[in-house]
Design a protein around this motif. Structure first.
Motif, mmCIF file in Angstrom:
data_model
loop_
_atom_site.group_PDB
_atom_site.id
_atom_site.type_symbol
_atom_site.label_atom_id
_atom_site.label_comp_id
_atom_site.label_asym_id
_atom_site.label_seq_id
_atom_site.Cartn_x
_atom_site.Cartn_y
_atom_site.Cartn_z
ATOM 1 N N GLU A 97 0.873 -1.065 -0.031
ATOM 2 C CA GLU A 97 0.021 0.039 -0.017
ATOM 3 C C GLU A 97 0.888 1.088 -0.116
ATOM 4 O O GLU A 97 0.252 2.372 -0.045
ATOM 5 N N LYS A 98 2.175 1.138 0.107
ATOM 6 C CA LYS A 98 2.964 2.260 0.333
ATOM 7 C C LYS A 98 3.480 2.547 -1.302
ATOM 8 O O LYS A 98 3.771 1.867 -2.029
ATOM 9 N N LEU A 99 3.989 4.105 -1.237
ATOM 10 C CA LEU A 99 4.339 4.478 -2.465
ATOM 11 C C LEU A 99 5.240 5.573 -2.354
ATOM 12 O O LEU A 99 5.165 6.355 -1.272
ATOM 13 N N THR A 100 6.548 5.326 -2.971
ATOM 14 C CA THR A 100 7.733 5.918 -2.733
ATOM 15 C C THR A 100 8.320 6.526 -4.120
ATOM 16 O O THR A 100 8.091 6.052 -5.005
ATOM 17 N N GLY A 101 9.144 7.561 -4.037
ATOM 18 C CA GLY A 101 9.888 7.679 -5.255
ATOM 19 C C GLY A 101 10.273 9.161 -5.163
ATOM 20 O O GLY A 101 10.875 9.501 -4.372
ATOM 21 N N ALA A 102 10.645 9.713 -6.361
ATOM 22 C CA ALA A 102 11.447 11.084 -6.458
ATOM 23 C C ALA A 102 10.612 11.828 -7.375
ATOM 24 O O ALA A 102 10.135 11.268 -8.247
ATOM 25 N N TRP A 103 10.641 13.110 -7.313
ATOM 26 C CA TRP A 103 10.023 13.999 -8.044
ATOM 27 C C TRP A 103 10.980 15.185 -8.614
ATOM 28 O O TRP A 103 12.090 15.474 -7.870
ATOM 29 N N THR A 104 11.025 15.763 -9.865
ATOM 30 C CA THR A 104 11.779 16.696 -10.479
ATOM 31 C C THR A 104 10.873 17.807 -11.110
ATOM 32 O O THR A 104 9.787 17.558 -11.571
ATOM 33 N N ASP A 105 11.181 19.222 -10.833
ATOM 34 C CA ASP A 105 10.568 20.273 -11.651
ATOM 35 C C ASP A 105 11.397 20.459 -12.628
ATOM 36 O O ASP A 105 12.612 21.370 -12.497
ATOM 37 N N LYS A 106 11.338 20.345 -13.964
ATOM 38 C CA LYS A 106 12.614 20.730 -14.726
ATOM 39 C C LYS A 106 12.474 22.207 -15.156
ATOM 40 O O LYS A 106 13.701 22.670 -15.693
ATOM 41 N N ILE A 107 11.312 23.006 -14.877
ATOM 42 C CA ILE A 107 11.469 24.354 -15.204
ATOM 43 C C ILE A 107 12.210 25.077 -14.186
ATOM 44 O O ILE A 107 13.290 25.932 -14.654
ATOM 45 N N ASN A 108 12.348 24.702 -12.641
ATOM 46 C CA ASN A 108 12.960 25.311 -11.768
ATOM 47 C C ASN A 108 14.154 24.817 -11.385
ATOM 48 O O ASN A 108 14.723 25.172 -10.484
ATOM 49 N N ASP A 109 14.294 23.644 -11.873
ATOM 50 C CA ASP A 109 15.506 22.678 -11.480
ATOM 51 C C ASP A 109 15.524 22.438 -10.139
ATOM 52 O O ASP A 109 16.650 22.554 -9.498
ATOM 53 N N ILE A 110 14.514 21.969 -9.638
ATOM 54 C CA ILE A 110 14.255 21.443 -8.252
ATOM 55 C C ILE A 110 13.703 20.080 -8.154
ATOM 56 O O ILE A 110 13.269 19.717 -9.060
ATOM 57 N N GLY A 111 13.777 19.377 -7.145
ATOM 58 C CA GLY A 111 13.477 17.987 -6.882
ATOM 59 C C GLY A 111 13.308 17.606 -5.328
ATOM 60 O O GLY A 111 13.686 18.555 -4.605
ATOM 61 N N GLY A 112 12.887 16.313 -5.512
ATOM 62 C CA GLY A 112 12.755 15.780 -3.887
ATOM 63 C C GLY A 112 12.429 14.437 -4.045
ATOM 64 O O GLY A 112 12.357 13.779 -4.939
ATOM 65 N N THR A 113 11.743 14.097 -2.734
ATOM 66 C CA THR A 113 11.204 12.793 -2.590
ATOM 67 C C THR A 113 9.656 12.630 -2.485
ATOM 68 O O THR A 113 9.047 13.675 -2.291
ATOM 69 N N VAL A 114 9.207 11.232 -2.859
ATOM 70 C CA VAL A 114 7.670 11.308 -2.716
ATOM 71 C C VAL A 114 7.523 10.179 -1.701
ATOM 72 O O VAL A 114 8.133 9.102 -1.716
ATOM 73 N N ASP A 115 6.561 10.268 -0.734
ATOM 74 C CA ASP A 115 6.067 9.309 0.234
ATOM 75 C C ASP A 115 4.633 9.439 0.430
ATOM 76 O O ASP A 115 4.128 10.595 0.580
ATOM 77 N N GLY A 116 3.983 8.428 0.281
ATOM 78 C CA GLY A 116 2.575 8.336 0.480
ATOM 79 C C GLY A 116 2.009 6.775 0.362
ATOM 80 O O GLY A 116 2.609 5.816 0.865
#
Length: 167
Positions: A97-116
């Motif tokens: 039931e767990k969701l993990t990963g990573a995200w990126t915003d290509k316009i602003n060159d930022i990112g981070g993690t995903v947890d849910g």
């Protein structure tokens, strides 16, 4: 003898019927996000911190990961009149039931993690990063999907809500 023949026929018919019924039942999907796969298009509204809300077109695409349950979500929203652009990507891995990963915003060159977590119709996650954090909820059923992003401590917008269609 005739009675035992009828019983044998009845048992055989019941067994074959049961086997056919079990073969016709859809097996549960190995990936609970599989129903989101594909290209979704629609309009989104961004409620800004100050000023009027902005409306723009969004395209969200989900591509299944190979070899493991999960999706790659790409979100492209643009408004030519205001030069607003959002090009983000999220890699999601499913474990129960767990969701993990990573995200990126290509316009602003930022990112981070995903947890849910997985929900009955999609997923509910926290996006965390050094410069941006938000709650994102995705719900889809049939041809309709909604995406809602609520940033924490944003000086740009308080909500991004998209209503999308796949069919």
């Amino acid at each position: 003898m005739r009675q035992s023949y009828r019983v044998a026929v009845y048992v055989t018919v019941a067994a074959v019927s049961s086997l056919i019924a079990s073969q016709n039942q859809a097996a549960p999907p190995a990936d609970p996000l599989a129903g989101l796969a594909g290209r979704w298009v629609g309009m989104a509204t961004m409620t800004s911190v100050s000023g009027p809300a902005s409306n723009f077109k969004c395209i969200v695409t989900y591509v299944a990961r190979k070899g493991t349950p999960g999706m790659r979500q790409t979100l492209r929203c643009e408004d030519g009149a205001t030069n607003f652009k959002l090009h983000a990507a999220t890699d999601l891995t499913v474990e129960g039931e767990k969701l993990t990963g990573a995200w990126t915003d290509k316009i602003n060159d930022i990112g981070g993690t995903v947890d849910g977590t997985i929900t009955p119709t999609g997923f509910d996650v926290q996006l965390s990063g050094q410069f941006f954090a938000a709650h994102m909820a995705v719900a889809g059923q049939g041809c309709d999907q909604s995406v809602r992003v609520l940033p924490q401590n944003s000086d740009v917008f308080v909500e991004l809500a998209a209503n999308l269609k796949k069919c």
